[in-house]
Enzyme design. Structure first.
Site, mmCIF file in Angstrom:
data_model
loop_
_atom_site.group_PDB
_atom_site.id
_atom_site.type_symbol
_atom_site.label_atom_id
_atom_site.label_comp_id
_atom_site.label_asym_id
_atom_site.label_seq_id
_atom_site.Cartn_x
_atom_site.Cartn_y
_atom_site.Cartn_z
ATOM 1 C CG HIS A 156 -0.352 0.148 2.528
ATOM 2 N ND1 HIS A 156 -0.048 -0.927 3.333
ATOM 3 C CD2 HIS A 156 0.016 1.238 3.233
ATOM 4 C CE1 HIS A 156 0.484 -0.508 4.466
ATOM 5 N NE2 HIS A 156 0.530 0.811 4.431
ATOM 6 C CG ASP A 186 0.055 -4.146 2.718
ATOM 7 O OD1 ASP A 186 0.271 -3.584 1.630
ATOM 8 O OD2 ASP A 186 -0.145 -3.521 3.774
ATOM 9 C CB SER A 263 3.578 1.403 6.186
ATOM 10 O OG SER A 263 2.559 0.456 6.305
#
Length: 420
Positions: A156, A186, A263
């Site tokens: 993402h 992901d 992230s």
């Protein structure tokens, strides 16, 4: 899914398709409310903070400055037997291999169809709005796994990116190319043109135990090279439990402080080995961060590097682990249309039409007792076994149907997902 479901956990585990329109198996007497959980993906990506609301697949977007992120618990004290400088030593060794990833994409706003009506164009002409182009920017973290410039991050973080820039700790800025990305786990791989880059050492996430040290390095909210510490709070957290039912990951839970922008950054053990990839937090909670186990990330990245895509085996069933209490609840509710005779096993709630399971003859109401000769008692166990199978290979199921034993062979198909 043994015994009673945990708070925030759906009873069913859908391994059919997150994009097929199938809905989780729900019933008021069988599920616990999960509305209080809100998962925030930590990489800003294209939306600055993509999120998942537990119990549905609705994506939410908000700027990092508006995120309601609560402070996490402080790290536990260092035991006297531990070198008090061990975190410093880990950061000095691993820090140079942690990077910042800036991404951007150009989007064009869509004009409502009503404005294309001849009536509007006749009376308003040039006053009608025109499509507008704007650039969306985001930032995340990553870590270098090869000296020639392969970098792991979250999918993402680079979702739909037209441009990817990698900033090294020494200040160098390198143009990045997305080698491949896998939405289901992901995980993404980026490549930059460089030589002799610093790299991380990969650990073994299968050996993790709650209570072990955890160190996170990343770029939360634009604060580069931020280091936080904590412990491994739990392992094997299912995607349903944390409010991301469209993922196929069993997450590491940690209380090391992680925030949007972390992230794709590494979660490290006390030796400085990468044990996970930081990816999400539960909004409004304290000390509830989640990381993709490095063994999963490495398996997916190897496929992305080799082929540019990932094939996930799937059967196409929606299922739930049986307990005597659940059996009683199902059999006492005529609206469900199911009759269960078994106390244990995994109940097939729904079979996706034209799926491998449907073609093999599996039906709703079947109870899976064994998979490839191994007893199964929960949906997660079945999903793990299917994930480790080969697309097109054989998976042998021992079932109970209306009190009768059946043995069926199913050939897992490739999980249907949109082309990257």
């Amino acid at each position: 899914m043994q015994k009673q479901p945990r708070d925030g956990e759906n009873l069913s585990k859908d391994i059919s398709s997150s994009t097929s329109g199938s809905k989780p198996y729900r019933h008021a007497s069988l599920t616990k409310a999960a509305a209080s959980l809100s998962l925030v993906l930590l990489g800003s990506g294209m939306t600055l903070a993509g999120g998942y609301l537990a119990g549905n697949h609705q994506r939410v977007s908000e700027s990092a400055s508006n995120l309601a992120v609560s402070p996490v618990n402080a790290a536990p004290p260092v035991p006297s037997s531990t070198d008090p400088n061990f975190v410093t030593q880990v950061v000095q060794r691993v820090g140079p291999a942690v990077v910042r990833i800036n991404s951007s994409r150009t989007v064009t706003s869509r004009i409502p169809d009503e404005f294309n009506d001849p009536f509007f164009r006749r009376f308003f002409g040039s006053q009608l709005p025109s499509p507008e182009r704007r650039v969306q920017r985001g930032t995340g973290s990553g870590f270098i796994i090869s000296k020639d410039g392969r970098i792991l991050t979250n999918a993402h973080v680079v979702d739909g990116a037209d441009n990817v820039t990698v900033i090294l700790k020494d200040g160098r800025s390198l143009q990045g190319r997305v080698v491949g990305r896998d939405e289901l786990t992901d995980v993404a791989v980026i490549k930059v043109q460089a030589d002799n880059l610093p790299t991380v050492t990969v650990g073994n996430s299968d050996q993790l135990q709650p209570g072990q040290w955890a160190i996170a390095i990343g770029n939360p909210l634009g604060l580069d090279n931020t280091v936080t510490t904590g412990i491994i709070s739990a392992t094997g957290r299912s995607s349903n439990q944390i409010g991301a039912p469209d993922k196929r990951v069993e997450y590491i839970q940690t209380d090391a402080a992680i925030n949007p922008g972390n992230s794709g950054g590494p979660l490290l053990n006390a030796r400085g080995d990468v044990i996970g990839m930081n990816t999400a937090i539960i909004q409004g909670a304290q000390g509830l961060g989640f990381a993709i186990p490095i063994n999963t990330a490495q398996r997916i990245s190897n496929q992305l590097i080799t082929t540019g895509r990932v094939q996930h085996p799937y059967l196409g069933i929606q299922m739930v682990g049986l307990t005597p209490e659940l059996k009683q609840n199902i059999n006492s509710d005529p609206n469900l249309g199911l009759r269960v005779n078994e106390d244990r096993g995994v109940l097939v709630v729904r079979v996706v039409p034209n799926s491998p399971a449907a073609k093999a003859g599996i039906r709703p109401g079947d109870v899976i007792l064994k998979l490839n000769g191994q007893a199964v008692t929960d949906a997660s166990g079945v999903q793990r076994a299917v994930e480790s199978a080969q697309v097109g290979g054989d998976v042998r199921l021992e079932l109970r149907r209306n009190g009768q034993s059946l043995n069926l062979a199913v050939q897992p198909g490739a999980f249907p997902t949109r082309v990257q």
